[in-house]
Structures are given as C-alpha cells and as structure tokens.
Write a protein that holds these residues in place. Sequence first.
Motif, PDB file in Angstrom:
ATOM      1  N   GLY A   1       8.781  15.917  11.426  1.00 32.28           N
ATOM      2  CA  GLY A   1       8.601  14.659  11.258  1.00 32.28           C
ATOM      3  C   GLY A   1       8.320  14.229   9.767  1.00 32.28           C
ATOM      4  N   GLY A   2       8.879  13.258   9.206  1.00 29.88           N
ATOM      5  CA  GLY A   2       8.481  12.898   7.939  1.00 29.88           C
ATOM      6  C   GLY A   2       7.547  12.042   7.627  1.00 29.88           C
ATOM      7  N   ASP A   3       7.110  11.589   6.383  1.00 30.57           N
ATOM      8  CA  ASP A   3       6.036  10.442   6.321  1.00 30.57           C
ATOM      9  C   ASP A   3       4.738  10.920   6.201  1.00 30.57           C
ATOM     10  OD1 ASP A   3       7.638   8.716   5.043  1.00 30.57           O
ATOM     11  OD2 ASP A   3       7.530   7.310   6.918  1.00 30.57           O
ATOM     12  N   ASP A   4       4.456  12.415   6.350  1.00 29.60           N
ATOM     13  CA  ASP A   4       2.824  12.538   6.658  1.00 29.60           C
ATOM     14  C   ASP A   4       2.074  12.414   5.384  1.00 29.60           C
ATOM     15  OD1 ASP A   4       3.027  13.569   9.364  1.00 29.60           O
ATOM     16  OD2 ASP A   4       4.050  15.332   8.745  1.00 29.60           O
ATOM     17  N   TYR A   5       2.775  12.777   4.173  1.00 28.77           N
ATOM     18  CA  TYR A   5       1.915  12.451   2.927  1.00 28.77           C
ATOM     19  C   TYR A   5       0.614  13.279   3.044  1.00 28.77           C
ATOM     20  CZ  TYR A   5       5.849   9.555   1.931  1.00 28.77           C
ATOM     21  OH  TYR A   5       6.936   9.096   1.876  1.00 28.77           O
ATOM     22  N   GLU A   6       0.728  14.497   3.504  1.00 29.34           N
ATOM     23  CA  GLU A   6      -0.411  15.302   3.344  1.00 29.34           C
ATOM     24  C   GLU A   6      -0.034  16.296   2.443  1.00 29.34           C
ATOM     25  OE1 GLU A   6      -3.466  15.109   4.650  1.00 29.34           O
ATOM     26  OE2 GLU A   6      -2.904  13.676   6.134  1.00 29.34           O
ATOM     27  N   LEU A   7      -1.068  17.196   1.955  1.00 22.31           N
ATOM     28  CA  LEU A   7      -0.716  18.077   0.885  1.00 22.31           C
ATOM     29  C   LEU A   7      -0.425  19.622   1.762  1.00 22.31           C
ATOM     30  CD1 LEU A   7      -3.083  17.652  -2.157  1.00 22.31           C
ATOM     31  CD2 LEU A   7      -0.788  16.843  -1.516  1.00 22.31           C
ATOM     32  N   LEU A   8       0.582  20.438   1.355  1.00 22.98           N
ATOM     33  CA  LEU A   8       1.058  21.687   1.998  1.00 22.98           C
ATOM     34  C   LEU A   8       0.862  22.673   0.724  1.00 22.98           C
ATOM     35  CD1 LEU A   8       2.180  23.648   4.198  1.00 22.98           C
ATOM     36  CD2 LEU A   8       4.510  23.071   2.770  1.00 22.98           C
ATOM     37  N   PHE A   9      -0.112  23.458   0.565  1.00 26.02           N
ATOM     38  CA  PHE A   9      -0.564  24.360  -0.564  1.00 26.02           C
ATOM     39  C   PHE A   9      -0.786  25.957   0.082  1.00 26.02           C
ATOM     40  CE2 PHE A   9      -5.278  24.369   0.050  1.00 26.02           C
ATOM     41  CZ  PHE A   9      -5.209  23.355   0.774  1.00 26.02           C
ATOM     42  N   THR A  10      -0.658  26.703  -1.137  1.00 28.92           N
ATOM     43  CA  THR A  10      -1.169  28.018  -1.062  1.00 28.92           C
ATOM     44  C   THR A  10      -2.067  28.675  -1.812  1.00 28.92           C
ATOM     45  OG1 THR A  10       0.380  28.828  -2.671  1.00 28.92           O
ATOM     46  CG2 THR A  10       1.425  28.527  -0.396  1.00 28.92           C
TER      47      THR A  10
ATOM     48  N   HIS B   1       0.814  -1.179   0.154  1.00 27.24           N
ATOM     49  CA  HIS B   1       0.020  -0.033  -0.002  1.00 27.24           C
ATOM     50  C   HIS B   1       0.738   0.947  -0.042  1.00 27.24           C
ATOM     51  CE1 HIS B   1      -3.416   2.787   1.283  1.00 27.24           C
ATOM     52  NE2 HIS B   1      -2.426   3.103   1.927  1.00 27.24           N
ATOM     53  N   LYS B   2       1.815   1.329   0.916  1.00 24.44           N
ATOM     54  CA  LYS B   2       2.694   2.552   0.958  1.00 24.44           C
ATOM     55  C   LYS B   2       3.328   2.848  -0.172  1.00 24.44           C
ATOM     56  CE  LYS B   2       5.395   5.138   4.112  1.00 24.44           C
ATOM     57  NZ  LYS B   2       6.159   5.406   5.406  1.00 24.44           N
ATOM     58  N   ALA B   3       4.000   1.682  -0.648  1.00 25.31           N
ATOM     59  CA  ALA B   3       4.757   2.137  -1.926  1.00 25.31           C
ATOM     60  C   ALA B   3       3.984   2.728  -2.994  1.00 25.31           C
ATOM     61  CB  ALA B   3       5.263   0.633  -2.587  1.00 25.31           C
ATOM     62  N   LEU B   4       2.856   2.254  -3.031  1.00 25.41           N
ATOM     63  CA  LEU B   4       1.924   3.134  -4.188  1.00 25.41           C
ATOM     64  C   LEU B   4       1.555   4.209  -3.829  1.00 25.41           C
ATOM     65  CD1 LEU B   4       0.718   3.167  -6.956  1.00 25.41           C
ATOM     66  CD2 LEU B   4      -1.251   1.736  -6.078  1.00 25.41           C
ATOM     67  N   ALA B   5       1.259   4.326  -2.327  1.00 29.19           N
ATOM     68  CA  ALA B   5       0.385   5.559  -2.011  1.00 29.19           C
ATOM     69  C   ALA B   5       1.386   6.766  -2.010  1.00 29.19           C
ATOM     70  CB  ALA B   5       0.215   5.196  -0.341  1.00 29.19           C
ATOM     71  N   VAL B   6       2.729   6.634  -1.498  1.00 28.78           N
ATOM     72  CA  VAL B   6       3.778   7.586  -1.687  1.00 28.78           C
ATOM     73  C   VAL B   6       3.982   8.098  -2.984  1.00 28.78           C
ATOM     74  CG1 VAL B   6       4.765   6.900   0.482  1.00 28.78           C
ATOM     75  CG2 VAL B   6       5.780   6.469  -1.834  1.00 28.78           C
ATOM     76  N   ASN B   7       3.643   7.228  -4.185  1.00 28.33           N
ATOM     77  CA  ASN B   7       3.761   7.852  -5.250  1.00 28.33           C
ATOM     78  C   ASN B   7       2.650   8.574  -5.677  1.00 28.33           C
ATOM     79  OD1 ASN B   7       6.075   6.806  -7.314  1.00 28.33           O
ATOM     80  ND2 ASN B   7       6.120   5.124  -5.640  1.00 28.33           N
ATOM     81  N   LEU B   8       1.281   8.037  -5.385  1.00 28.84           N
ATOM     82  CA  LEU B   8       0.102   8.792  -5.789  1.00 28.84           C
ATOM     83  C   LEU B   8       0.014  10.070  -5.078  1.00 28.84           C
ATOM     84  CD1 LEU B   8      -2.303   5.945  -5.566  1.00 28.84           C
ATOM     85  CD2 LEU B   8      -1.729   6.853  -7.586  1.00 28.84           C
ATOM     86  N   SER B   9       0.845  10.180  -3.969  1.00 29.25           N
ATOM     87  CA  SER B   9       0.892  11.586  -3.412  1.00 29.25           C
ATOM     88  C   SER B   9       1.480  12.495  -4.067  1.00 29.25           C
ATOM     89  CB  SER B   9       1.602  11.240  -1.876  1.00 29.25           C
ATOM     90  OG  SER B   9       1.728  12.540  -1.250  1.00 29.25           O
ATOM     91  N   ASP B  10       2.463  12.097  -4.787  1.00 32.11           N
ATOM     92  CA  ASP B  10       3.304  13.192  -5.870  1.00 32.11           C
ATOM     93  C   ASP B  10       2.255  13.340  -7.019  1.00 32.11           C
ATOM     94  OD1 ASP B  10       5.669  13.444  -4.878  1.00 32.11           O
ATOM     95  OD2 ASP B  10       6.227  11.486  -5.301  1.00 32.11           O
ATOM     96  N   LEU B  11       1.416  12.605  -7.333  1.00 36.54           N
ATOM     97  CA  LEU B  11       0.281  12.995  -8.396  1.00 36.54           C
ATOM     98  C   LEU B  11      -0.559  13.762  -7.581  1.00 36.54           C
ATOM     99  CD1 LEU B  11      -0.403   9.919 -10.409  1.00 36.54           C
ATOM    100  CD2 LEU B  11       0.886  11.559 -10.889  1.00 36.54           C
ATOM    101  N   ALA B  12      -1.025  13.565  -6.744  1.00 42.66           N
ATOM    102  CA  ALA B  12      -1.861  14.347  -5.916  1.00 42.66           C
ATOM    103  C   ALA B  12      -1.561  16.163  -5.584  1.00 42.66           C
ATOM    104  CB  ALA B  12      -2.390  13.823  -4.207  1.00 42.66           C
ATOM    105  N   ALA B  13       0.004  16.105  -5.360  1.00 41.11           N
ATOM    106  CA  ALA B  13       0.409  17.292  -5.123  1.00 41.11           C
ATOM    107  C   ALA B  13       0.337  18.095  -6.479  1.00 41.11           C
ATOM    108  CB  ALA B  13       1.967  17.211  -4.749  1.00 41.11           C
ATOM    109  N   CYS B  14       0.550  17.605  -7.617  1.00 33.25           N
ATOM    110  CA  CYS B  14       0.376  18.176  -8.953  1.00 33.25           C
ATOM    111  C   CYS B  14      -1.131  18.483  -9.160  1.00 33.25           C
ATOM    112  CB  CYS B  14       1.256  17.359  -9.805  1.00 33.25           C
ATOM    113  SG  CYS B  14       2.731  17.687  -9.614  1.00 33.25           S
TER     114      CYS B  14
END
Length: 317
Positions: free
Chosen positions: A254-263, A61-74
């Motif tokens: 702390g790392g590994d939050d995988y939340e979005l930081l945005f403005t 799950h995590k291996a895919l989740a952290v990659n999807l998180s990059d798509l989410a950020a974009c």
Amino acid sequence: MGEFELIERYFSRPPRRAALGVGDDCALFAPAAGQQLAVSSDLLVEGRHFLSTVAPERLGHKALAVNLSDLAACGAEPLGFTLALALPRADEAFVAPLSQGLLALADRYAIDLLGGDTTAGPLALCITVFGQVPPGQALLRSGARAGHTLWVSGRLGDARLALEVFRGRLRLGGDDFEQVRLAMECPEPRIALGLALRGIASSAIDLSDGLLGDLGHVLRRSAVGACIELAALPRSALLAAQPDELQRSCLLHGGDDYELLFTAPPALQAQVLAAGARAGVAVTAIGRIEAEPGLRLLDAQGRLQTVQPQGFDHFAA
Ligand code: ADP
Ligand code: MG
C-alpha cells in the motif's frame, strides 16, 4: 479573477522567517548560520496522485504534507516552500479551501510560502520544500548496517484500504470509510520524529510507494538485506479485521502511508522509543537488517519467504 489577483488573495502573506516572500522575481531567505539547506520537490497530478473526489482543503494539506514528509525522513527542520500550480479555472470555490488547507499546515510549522508559479492547465501542484539540518546530521537511506533494528512509525495500510473502497473492490461502513479516507487524504508529516531521530537512526526513508519498495531503496543504498515480520507490522483495528490477503497487500504494497521507516543499532532501542514518545507517535520494531542481500518475510504462519522489494513505479510496464 485574474492570475495576479488570485496569487495576491490566496497565496501571498508576509513572510515569517524569509527576508523576502511572494511578489518579486525571487524570494530571499537563508538557513541558520552553519546549517545545510535540505531541498525536496513532489509533484501531484490529478488522477495519478489524487482523485477528483478529494476536498480541496485536504488536497492543499496533502500537497504540503507529502513534501514535509521528505524533510522528516532526512531529519530536517522545515523553513519554507514554493508552490507551482496548474489550474483548469480560476475558481474561487476551489482555490479558497485549497489555500486554506495548505496554509493551515504551513502555520503549524511556522513556515513561509516563499513564491511559486500559477498557470492554466490540467490540475497539478508541485511544491518544493526547504529545510535546514546541521552538516553531517541528515538521516540518509545509505546508513543501514547488518544487525540494526528496522523500525516504522504510526500504522501502515489504511490509505490503501481507502483506495480499495474508491476502486469498488471493498465496502466499508460510513465511519470506517471516513477513518481510512482521512489516512489517505490527510497524512501527518512526521517532522517531530525525524528531528528526534537525529543522532539515533542510522538510516531513514518516508513511506510513499509501499513498504517493500521503499525498504528496497534503503537496502540498495546501504548494500544490505533485511528480514521483516508480517505479524509485527502495525495496523489499525479496522485493517486487522480484513481478510489476511488484503491485510498483507495493504501493509506490504500500500502506498501513501507517509510514515517513517528507519534503522538504528539495537543498543539504541530505548532512545528510539523515547524519540517516538517525545514526538507523540508510536514506533514499532518490524525486523532486522542483515548482511545477506535480499528481503525475507516471516509470514503469519512462521514461514520464511523471499519477497521482491518492489514498490509503485509510474513507468513500470
Ligand atoms: P515571474 O513571471 O517573474 O516568474 P510571476 O508573475 O509568475 O513571476 O509571479 C509573481 C509573484 O507571485 C512571484 O513572486 C511568484 O513567486 C509568486 N507566485 C506565483 N504563483 C504563486 C503561487 N501559486 N504561490 C505562491 N506564490 C506565487
Ligand atoms: Mg511566472
């Protein structure tokens, strides 16, 4: 079990969107007409990015989740991914739940495992994700402007709390430990939020290496500074019950939050809140972008401190 039997059994399924999936020398697929491809890779190495104690299903799950998180950020919509896998042994008791955790998350987004590579070696997983986004609509690190509000999704710091327990620096009761362990091992990619923020957010990044470090990337790319308020940082009741110093380090570093930081421009506050509601995730205003370079922190006592926008660095001395 041999390499090809393992791929056939655990990593090949008929593609849903792609023209051709696993089994040939290349996969074939195209984004929808007029859309740009968004591409990102993340490599997870045992002992570096995950502990050997992680259940294989959660690792998948995590291996895919952290990659999807990059798509989410974009602000990109996921289409598919490839998986390069190094395994010490072709151990079905490990590979079966690994593939289950991975493909269960893929199914939730109806995306294809397009192909990959499998080799014997020290345990490591490298996923490359492909997504699509209309030209000009991708959320980037470079769009933050003075006066824009700084927002974060979800809650910060629980994953780091779990790491502190694993390192033997902190003890937590069984249920509490399970809660933070879930945050560390099963992050939820904020895909729906990233999509909802298209046209609203002026910049975005996903939080993988700690708030200050990742915010630092946005500030550098946007050539601005920021002021954040420690008391405003969203945290679980469990983290809020920890000593101040520990809270502060979990929230800021702390790392590994995988939340979005945005403005976003302050005039779009209602739209940001509506985007969070639509995506089913809390969004919290935590500070402001300023023209003056550097990062300032309003601490719990109301004092303004200058802090270093430094995050985790694999090669830092
Ligand atoms: P090649 O040697 O031509 O690169 P391989 O023999 O390594 O191809 O792989 C055979 C097929 O299996 C290819 O379609 C490849 O994409 C796929 N594949 C290999 N490993 C994985 C994996 N871990 N997950 C998904 N597909 C994989
Ligand atoms: Mg190969």
